[in-house]
Design a protein around this motif. Structure first.
Motif, PDB file in Angstrom:
ATOM      1  N   PHE A 111       1.148  -1.129  -0.068  1.00 27.68           N
ATOM      2  CA  PHE A 111      -0.195   0.077  -0.151  1.00 27.68           C
ATOM      3  C   PHE A 111       0.780   1.377  -0.072  1.00 27.68           C
ATOM      4  CE2 PHE A 111       0.261  -1.121   4.373  1.00 27.68           C
ATOM      5  CZ  PHE A 111       0.791  -0.361   5.123  1.00 27.68           C
ATOM      6  N   THR A 112       0.446   2.380  -0.346  1.00 21.41           N
ATOM      7  CA  THR A 112       0.992   3.661  -0.760  1.00 21.41           C
ATOM      8  C   THR A 112      -0.104   4.312  -0.362  1.00 21.41           C
ATOM      9  OG1 THR A 112       2.449   2.793  -2.592  1.00 21.41           O
ATOM     10  CG2 THR A 112       2.175   5.164  -2.362  1.00 21.41           C
ATOM     11  N   HIS A 113       0.767   5.643   0.692  1.00 19.51           N
ATOM     12  CA  HIS A 113       0.152   6.748   1.344  1.00 19.51           C
ATOM     13  C   HIS A 113       0.695   8.119   0.445  1.00 19.51           C
ATOM     14  CE1 HIS A 113      -1.604   4.280   4.811  1.00 19.51           C
ATOM     15  NE2 HIS A 113      -2.407   5.214   4.364  1.00 19.51           N
ATOM     16  N   HIS A 114       0.198   8.902   0.442  1.00 20.07           N
ATOM     17  CA  HIS A 114       0.538  10.348  -0.143  1.00 20.07           C
ATOM     18  C   HIS A 114       0.618  11.315   1.047  1.00 20.07           C
ATOM     19  CE1 HIS A 114       2.199  13.344  -2.795  1.00 20.07           C
ATOM     20  NE2 HIS A 114       1.498  14.217  -2.282  1.00 20.07           N
ATOM     21  N   VAL A 115       1.714  11.691   1.536  1.00 14.49           N
ATOM     22  CA  VAL A 115       1.891  12.548   2.821  1.00 14.49           C
ATOM     23  C   VAL A 115       2.280  13.964   2.423  1.00 14.49           C
ATOM     24  CG1 VAL A 115       2.085  10.500   4.216  1.00 14.49           C
ATOM     25  CG2 VAL A 115       3.964  11.795   3.319  1.00 14.49           C
ATOM     26  N   ASP A 137       5.308  10.229  -1.564  1.00 10.07           N
ATOM     27  CA  ASP A 137       4.635   8.836  -1.416  1.00 10.07           C
ATOM     28  C   ASP A 137       5.528   7.901  -0.481  1.00 10.07           C
ATOM     29  OD1 ASP A 137       2.652   9.528  -3.344  1.00 10.07           O
ATOM     30  OD2 ASP A 137       3.676   8.657  -5.170  1.00 10.07           O
ATOM     31  N   GLU A 138       4.649   7.266   0.394  1.00  9.73           N
ATOM     32  CA  GLU A 138       5.200   6.100   1.281  1.00  9.73           C
ATOM     33  C   GLU A 138       4.698   4.914   1.080  1.00  9.73           C
ATOM     34  OE1 GLU A 138       6.626   9.072   4.860  1.00  9.73           O
ATOM     35  OE2 GLU A 138       4.980   7.848   5.318  1.00  9.73           O
ATOM     36  N   THR A 139       5.506   3.863   0.611  1.00  4.97           N
ATOM     37  CA  THR A 139       5.055   2.641   0.288  1.00  4.97           C
ATOM     38  C   THR A 139       5.494   1.622   1.213  1.00  4.97           C
ATOM     39  OG1 THR A 139       4.933   3.347  -1.978  1.00  4.97           O
ATOM     40  CG2 THR A 139       5.160   0.899  -1.560  1.00  4.97           C
ATOM     41  N   PHE A 140       4.696   0.701   1.769  1.00  2.00           N
ATOM     42  CA  PHE A 140       4.957  -0.363   2.486  1.00  2.00           C
ATOM     43  C   PHE A 140       4.548  -1.880   1.584  1.00  2.00           C
ATOM     44  CE2 PHE A 140       4.176   2.790   5.692  1.00  2.00           C
ATOM     45  CZ  PHE A 140       4.995   2.434   6.601  1.00  2.00           C
ATOM     46  N   GLU A 141       5.676  -2.431   1.696  1.00  2.00           N
ATOM     47  CA  GLU A 141       5.606  -4.051   1.161  1.00  2.00           C
ATOM     48  C   GLU A 141       5.672  -4.929   2.147  1.00  2.00           C
ATOM     49  OE1 GLU A 141       8.002  -4.729  -2.267  1.00  2.00           O
ATOM     50  OE2 GLU A 141       7.655  -2.801  -3.006  1.00  2.00           O
ATOM     51  N   LEU A 142       4.344  -5.551   2.472  1.00  2.00           N
ATOM     52  CA  LEU A 142       4.418  -6.572   3.727  1.00  2.00           C
ATOM     53  C   LEU A 142       4.352  -7.733   3.338  1.00  2.00           C
ATOM     54  CD1 LEU A 142       1.882  -4.634   6.094  1.00  2.00           C
ATOM     55  CD2 LEU A 142       4.399  -4.266   5.763  1.00  2.00           C
ATOM     56  N   GLU A 143       4.887  -9.019   3.987  1.00  2.00           N
ATOM     57  CA  GLU A 143       4.595 -10.354   4.055  1.00  2.00           C
ATOM     58  C   GLU A 143       4.367 -10.809   5.509  1.00  2.00           C
ATOM     59  OE1 GLU A 143       6.354 -14.611   2.308  1.00  2.00           O
ATOM     60  OE2 GLU A 143       7.714 -12.879   2.302  1.00  2.00           O
ATOM     61  N   PHE A 144       3.123 -11.467   5.706  1.00  2.00           N
ATOM     62  CA  PHE A 144       2.678 -11.616   6.861  1.00  2.00           C
ATOM     63  C   PHE A 144       3.286 -13.071   7.125  1.00  2.00           C
ATOM     64  CE2 PHE A 144      -0.376  -8.719   5.953  1.00  2.00           C
ATOM     65  CZ  PHE A 144      -0.510  -7.897   7.323  1.00  2.00           C
ATOM     66  N   LEU A 145       3.796 -13.311   8.513  1.00  2.00           N
ATOM     67  CA  LEU A 145       4.652 -14.643   8.750  1.00  2.00           C
ATOM     68  C   LEU A 145       3.637 -15.881   8.968  1.00  2.00           C
ATOM     69  CD1 LEU A 145       7.099 -13.012  11.161  1.00  2.00           C
ATOM     70  CD2 LEU A 145       7.546 -13.493   8.820  1.00  2.00           C
ATOM     71  N   ALA A 146       2.356 -15.804   8.871  1.00  2.00           N
ATOM     72  CA  ALA A 146       1.373 -16.899   9.168  1.00  2.00           C
ATOM     73  C   ALA A 146       0.044 -16.387   8.573  1.00  2.00           C
ATOM     74  CB  ALA A 146       1.357 -17.247  10.702  1.00  2.00           C
ATOM     75  N   ASP A 147      -0.981 -17.375   8.841  1.00  2.00           N
ATOM     76  CA  ASP A 147      -2.040 -17.144   8.179  1.00  2.00           C
ATOM     77  C   ASP A 147      -3.067 -16.325   9.262  1.00  2.00           C
ATOM     78  OD1 ASP A 147      -1.779 -18.387   5.890  1.00  2.00           O
ATOM     79  OD2 ASP A 147      -2.276 -20.433   6.516  1.00  2.00           O
TER      80      ASP A 147
END
Length: 173
Positions: A111-115, A137-147
């Motif tokens: 997700f990306t926010h514009h601040v 723009d601030e972008t976060f790329e996440l990978e969750f470690l479990a379900d």
């Protein structure tokens, strides 16, 4: 009408959710069950206690996103960021933005926010012409470690004019 499940008064809310999953293929972890009285049937609640003497009841099933919840992330060399994921939307203070879930790996999202504001690297890369009104723009790329969200996540953060930074903290609150 999604399904009909016969349950015992000594079942827990979680056991009922698992029975609903078996009957409907709606994952138990994404179910929120609301009784006709408006109260929520939580995982640890006994059905008999929630329903009293009633022999049957209609429940409203609300599907929630697997990773719905509040989180904290801390990119390298940056302060702690707090945000909340609700399905396909992320909220960070007054800001909201769409969450793009990876179709090949449902544990990954972006997700990306514009601040409003500027930063040292924005100023350097634009020879001092970047302004706070132009924002970043601030972008976060996440990978969750479990379900489930409780296991936390890893990922990266990137602000306009800067390289990607690893997240030092990625936790469910």
């Amino acid at each position: 009408h999604l399904c009909t499940v016969e349950a015992s008064h000594d079942w827990t809310g979680l056991q009922l959710k698992e029975a609903i999953q078996a009957s409907s293929e709606v994952e138990a972890s994404t179910q929120r069950l609301v009784l006709g009285s408006g109260g929520e049937l939580r995982d640890q609640d006994l059905i008999g206690s929630a329903l009293g003497n009633a022999e049957e009841a209609d429940l409203l099933l609300i599907r929630k996103g697997r990773y719905d919840g509040s989180y904290e992330a801390q990119p390298t060399w940056n302060g702690l960021c707090k945000f909340e994921i609700a399905g396909s939307t992320v909220y960070r203070g007054e800001l909201s933005a769409p969450v793009l879930w990876d179709e090949a790996n449902p544990r990954k999202c972006k997700f990306t926010h514009h601040v409003n504001g500027t930063a040292e690297w924005a100023t350097r890369h634009t020879n001092g012409t970047h302004t706070a009104e132009q924002g970043l723009d601030e972008t976060f790329e996440l990978e969750f470690l479990a379900d489930t969200p409780q296991a936390g996540f890893r990922g990266q953060f990137q602000r306009s004019y800067e390289g990607k930074l690893d997240l030092q903290i990625g936790r469910f609150c």
